[in-house]
Design an enzyme around this catalytic site. Structure first.
Site, PDB file in Angstrom:
ATOM      1  N   CYS A   2       0.816  -1.212   0.000  1.00  0.00           N
ATOM      2  CA  CYS A   2       0.000   0.000   0.000  1.00  0.00           C
ATOM      3  C   CYS A   2       0.855   1.270   0.000  1.00  0.00           C
ATOM      4  CB  CYS A   2      -0.925   0.076   1.203  1.00  0.00           C
ATOM      5  SG  CYS A   2      -2.134  -1.214   1.297  1.00  0.00           S
ATOM      6  N   ARG A  27       5.994  -0.575  -4.433  1.00  0.00           N
ATOM      7  CA  ARG A  27       5.669  -1.148  -3.127  1.00  0.00           C
ATOM      8  C   ARG A  27       4.773  -2.383  -3.258  1.00  0.00           C
ATOM      9  NH1 ARG A  27       6.285   2.430   1.387  1.00  0.00           N
ATOM     10  NH2 ARG A  27       4.612   1.315   2.414  1.00  0.00           N
ATOM     11  N   TRP A  73      -2.829  -2.781  -1.537  1.00  0.00           N
ATOM     12  CA  TRP A  73      -2.402  -4.189  -1.525  1.00  0.00           C
ATOM     13  C   TRP A  73      -3.370  -4.876  -0.574  1.00  0.00           C
ATOM     14  CZ3 TRP A  73      -0.243  -7.986   1.706  1.00  0.00           C
ATOM     15  CH2 TRP A  73       0.552  -8.954   1.081  1.00  0.00           C
ATOM     16  N   ASN A  99      -2.934   2.984   4.991  1.00  0.00           N
ATOM     17  CA  ASN A  99      -2.015   1.836   4.955  1.00  0.00           C
ATOM     18  C   ASN A  99      -2.035   1.179   6.324  1.00  0.00           C
ATOM     19  OD1 ASN A  99      -1.232   2.684   2.460  1.00  0.00           O
ATOM     20  ND2 ASN A  99       0.877   3.175   3.014  1.00  0.00           N
ATOM     21  N   GLY A 100      -1.893  -0.148   6.350  1.00  0.00           N
ATOM     22  CA  GLY A 100      -1.833  -0.828   7.646  1.00  0.00           C
ATOM     23  C   GLY A 100      -3.086  -1.643   7.888  1.00  0.00           C
ATOM     24  N   GLU A 475      19.928 -17.187  -0.939  1.00  0.00           N
ATOM     25  CA  GLU A 475      19.552 -15.935  -1.604  1.00  0.00           C
ATOM     26  C   GLU A 475      19.280 -16.168  -3.092  1.00  0.00           C
ATOM     27  OE1 GLU A 475      18.438 -13.301  -0.706  1.00  0.00           O
ATOM     28  OE2 GLU A 475      18.814 -11.843  -2.283  1.00  0.00           O
ATOM     29  N   LYS A 479      15.660 -15.465  -4.905  1.00  0.00           N
ATOM     30  CA  LYS A 479      15.518 -14.580  -6.065  1.00  0.00           C
ATOM     31  C   LYS A 479      14.808 -15.312  -7.204  1.00  0.00           C
ATOM     32  CE  LYS A 479      16.946 -10.760  -4.695  1.00  0.00           C
ATOM     33  NZ  LYS A 479      16.431 -11.131  -3.403  1.00  0.00           N
ATOM     34  N   GLU A 482      11.062 -15.607  -6.457  1.00  0.00           N
ATOM     35  CA  GLU A 482      10.218 -14.405  -6.478  1.00  0.00           C
ATOM     36  C   GLU A 482      10.187 -13.709  -7.839  1.00  0.00           C
ATOM     37  OE1 GLU A 482      11.421 -11.234  -3.829  1.00  0.00           O
ATOM     38  OE2 GLU A 482      13.520 -11.705  -4.106  1.00  0.00           O
ATOM     39  N   HIS A 498      21.157 -36.363   3.945  1.00  0.00           N
ATOM     40  CA  HIS A 498      20.216 -36.595   5.051  1.00  0.00           C
ATOM     41  C   HIS A 498      18.758 -36.525   4.581  1.00  0.00           C
ATOM     42  CE1 HIS A 498      23.524 -36.616   7.826  1.00  0.00           C
ATOM     43  NE2 HIS A 498      23.957 -35.481   7.310  1.00  0.00           N
ATOM     44  N   LYS A 597       7.302  -4.276  -1.573  1.00  0.00           N
ATOM     45  CA  LYS A 597       8.647  -3.847  -1.198  1.00  0.00           C
ATOM     46  C   LYS A 597       8.801  -3.753   0.309  1.00  0.00           C
ATOM     47  CE  LYS A 597      12.794  -2.451  -1.985  1.00  0.00           C
ATOM     48  NZ  LYS A 597      13.701  -3.565  -2.325  1.00  0.00           N
TER      49      LYS A 597
HETATM   50  C1  F6R Z   1      13.483 -10.357  -1.353  1.00  0.00           C
HETATM   51  C2  F6R Z   1      13.096  -9.248  -0.499  1.00  0.00           C
HETATM   52  C3  F6R Z   1      12.453  -9.558   0.798  1.00  0.00           C
HETATM   53  C4  F6R Z   1      12.971  -8.596   1.879  1.00  0.00           C
HETATM   54  C5  F6R Z   1      12.226  -8.826   3.200  1.00  0.00           C
HETATM   55  C6  F6R Z   1      12.784  -7.957   4.304  1.00  0.00           C
HETATM   56  O1  F6R Z   1      14.078  -9.892  -2.531  1.00  0.00           O
HETATM   57  O2  F6R Z   1      13.277  -8.109  -0.837  1.00  0.00           O
HETATM   58  O3  F6R Z   1      12.657 -10.879   1.169  1.00  0.00           O
HETATM   59  O4  F6R Z   1      14.339  -8.815   2.039  1.00  0.00           O
HETATM   60  O5  F6R Z   1      10.871  -8.532   3.019  1.00  0.00           O
HETATM   61  O6  F6R Z   1      12.715  -6.619   3.978  1.00  0.00           O
HETATM   62  P1  F6R Z   1      13.513  -5.522   4.804  1.00  0.00           P
HETATM   63  O7  F6R Z   1      14.962  -5.730   4.552  1.00  0.00           O
HETATM   64  O8  F6R Z   1      13.010  -4.220   4.283  1.00  0.00           O
HETATM   65  O9  F6R Z   1      13.185  -5.754   6.242  1.00  0.00           O
END
Ligand code: F6R
Length: 602
Positions: A2, A27, A73, A99-100, A475, A479, A482, A498, A597
């Site tokens: 949002c 976002r 959102w 938002n929230g 990581e 990636k 997502e 295992h 985001k």
């Molecule tokens: C993946 C990604 C998310 C954030 C997670 C934490 O690419 O961006 O997994 O890393 O939501 O976000 P922050 O770092 O803002 O707490």
């Protein structure tokens, strides 16, 4: 998650709000809308992408110099036209974006229904305009009605309100959800985050929990929600520029930010020794250190854990923020160290609050000045990576890793494991990484593009790594999930035998991270193990390690580096692979489905 934008000024509000909404798209959202004030309140809103809604409804063509906009959102109520914000009261006097989450909305809804209020949407937000109306009807002024409403709300919220009866004013309220006011001569903006106001101003007032802002053409007042008392606040100058938050010729923010990692690392490396010293002292003096983080930040935290253990003989417990209160018992002399690029992740904020309630101290590493985490931490450290707009974290990950590597070296020096001279040498080696990253990215791009084409129809794969290579396997796998929607799982290579080895059959794809150092030989052993069962292996391995080439389908050679620095280099081909696979499979890497985001709900 949002986004809010609002404007009060001399210019036509709608085009500015539309531009602001586009800057908030990153976002994550599923519907959007705008309300402006001109002879009452006009609203245009719908489900879908902002460009689609605009071409259908012509959002910019709305009268008035005051207005609010929102990218939603969905949390309560499906994505739909009627659930999209702004929401109004029945008399169309009040428009609200939010938002929230309002946790007690059901109880408020029942109360308002019993008072004769009728609801049009399934959202929690709609209780807000009705409640303001309720207080207005009882003879309270606009601001007081907003304050009385905010006092009845439980949960997290950033709210912006426009009024038909006062066409020169917006009122905003914040509780555990970010909200800023961008100050400008002849008009001001309100927004949920900084990039939305950067084209107009970089002077911002950051609202804190329990504060409301009254924004008019010439004035901004901040008051306490509880008692209406004035609060004096000075605007902050934000050193992010508009250019930093734009694509600058790249097709996507994600690709731009992958390529900006060298600069981000350089900026992070400018951290002062005083700051490192303060943090090292706080860690060293604590009985226990819990590092809390989510997603990519959690993977950076794991790199930090390995580095602290290996270099400084220092043990930290790294916990996924949402599991912290279930699994940890923070105490008075403990430190909770939050790693969060946005500084707004609800799970991480919660973990810190829980630890603080038990008397622990809190430190944070974040990329966003003025973010919520900075307000609840006793010690605040910044990565200085610049704004990250792509939903997938890339350059902020490299900055977090860089900061943690510096910290581990600093603590190693402090605890007598390396000399001051040794420390300076290691830092200067770290400073050489950004230059090699640029060349490396250029060199591997064609190879990664080819790989993405070859595996474009992939439905699942596995990442394996050992030691400091394991967080990078995690990581890379995140990636790929997502951005390319490929089901991938990461394992420490030693765990294969295992259980997961049972999944390996003819043609199973494994991405094997052969990082330099002691684990290298064992990784080669693991590759042989899966090859013997028919797997295809793409290996990331140090340049010149010819024996790996004998066993695998494809080898991405990585410039040689110290083992401890290798995460900064190994992560690049993996980020690029996810990006290229996303493109090959027809997805927009900047807007992965269902993701946001800044994850401001628990
Ligand atoms: C993946 C990604 C998310 C954030 C997670 C934490 O690419 O961006 O997994 O890393 O939501 O976000 P922050 O770092 O803002 O707490």
């Amino acid at each position: 998650m949002c986004g809010i934008i609002g404007y009060v000024g001399r210019k036509k509000a709608a085009p500015l709000l539309l531009d602001g909404l586009k800057r908030l798209e990153y976002r994550g959202y599923d519907s959007a809308g705008i309300a402006t004030v001109a002879d009452g309140i006009q609203i245009k809103k719908d489900q879908g992408k902002i460009d689609e809604i605009d071409s259908k409804l012509d959002l910019a063509d709305m009268k008035g110099t005051v207005g609010i906009g929102h990218a939603r959102w969905a949390t309560h109520g499906e994505p739909s036209q009627r659930n999209a914000h702004p929401h109004m009261d029945a008399d169309r006097r009040i428009a609200v974006v939010h938002n929230g989450i309002i946790e007690n909305y059901e109880e408020l809804r029942e109360f308002l229904k019993s008072e004769g209020y009728k609801f049009k949407s399934e959202t929690d937000t709609e209780v807000i305009p009705h409640l303001i109306n309720y207080f207005l009807e009882r003879g309270n002024g606009l601001e007081k009605s907003v304050r009385l409403t905010a006092r009845r709300l439980k949960g997290s919220y950033a709210i912006a309100i426009a009024f038909a009866d006062d066409s020169n004013k917006l009122v905003v309220v914040r509780e555990q959800s970010p909200l800023i006011i961008g100050i400008q001569n002849g008009g001001s903006f309100v927004a949920s985050d900084i990039p939305a106001v950067l084209p107009h101003t970089n002077r911002v007032l950051i609202l804190e929990d329990g504060e409301m802002g009254i924004v008019t053409l010439d004035d901004v007042q901040i008051k306490r929600v509880n008692d209406g008392k004035d609060i004096q606040k000075e605007p902050m100058e934000i050193d992010w520029t508009l250019e930093m938050a734009e694509k600058r010729g790249y097709p996507h923010f994600m690709l731009k930010e992958i390529n900006e990692q060298a600069t981000a690392i350089q900026n992070t490396l400018r951290v002062s020794e005083e700051e490192l010293n303060r943090l090292a002292k706080a860690l060293g003096e604590s009985d226990r250190v819990y590092v809390v983080a989510c997603g990519t930040s959690y993977h950076a935290a794991l790199v930090g854990k390995y580095a602290l253990a290996k270099l400084a003989d220092f043990s930290a417990e790294v916990v996924i923020s949402s599991e912290f209160q279930e699994s940890c018992i923070p105490r008075k002399n403990d430190l909770v160290f939050a790693i969060t690029q946005s500084g707004e992740t609800a799970d991480t904020l919660k973990a810190v609050r829980v630890a603080k309630e038990k008397g622990s101290r809190a430190a944070c590493l974040t990329n966003v000045v003025g973010s919520s985490i900075t307000r609840i931490s006793d010690l605040v450290c910044f990565t200085h990576a610049g704004p990250e707009i792509g939903v997938a974290a890339t350059k902020t990950f490299s900055s977090q890793v860089t900061y943690l590597l510096l910290l581990a070296h600093y603590m190693a020096k402090d605890r007598g494991y390396i000399t001051s001279k040794g420390y300076r040498e290691k830092v200067s080696q770290l400073k050489k990484i950004p230059a090699s990253e640029k060349d490396f990215l250029e060199r591997i791009t064609p190879q990664i593009e080819k790989l993405a084409k070859k595996y474009r129809n992939l439905s699942e794969c596995y990442f394996i790594g050992r030691g400091i290579g394991f967080p990078i396997a995690l990581e890379g796998s995140l990636k790929l999930k997502e951005i390319a929607y490929v089901n991938s799982v990461a394992y420490p290579a030693g765990e294969l035998k295992h259980g997961p080895l049972a999944l390996v059959e003819e043609g199973t794809l494994l991405l094997a991270l052969v990082t330099p150092g002691s684990a290298r030989e064992r990784m080669i052993g693991n590759i042989e193990e899966v090859k013997a069962r028919g797997a295809e292996v793409v290996a990331l391995a140090p340049e010149g390690l010819n024996e790996v080439g004998k066993h695998v389908e494809e080898i991405v050679s990585i410039p040689s580096s110290r083992e401890i620095f290798s995460p900064l280099i190994y992560v690049l081909p993996l980020q690029l692979l996810a990006y290229c696979m996303g493109i090959e499979r027809g997805y927009d890497p900047d807007k992965p489905r269902h993701l946001a985001k800044s994850v401001t709900v628990e």
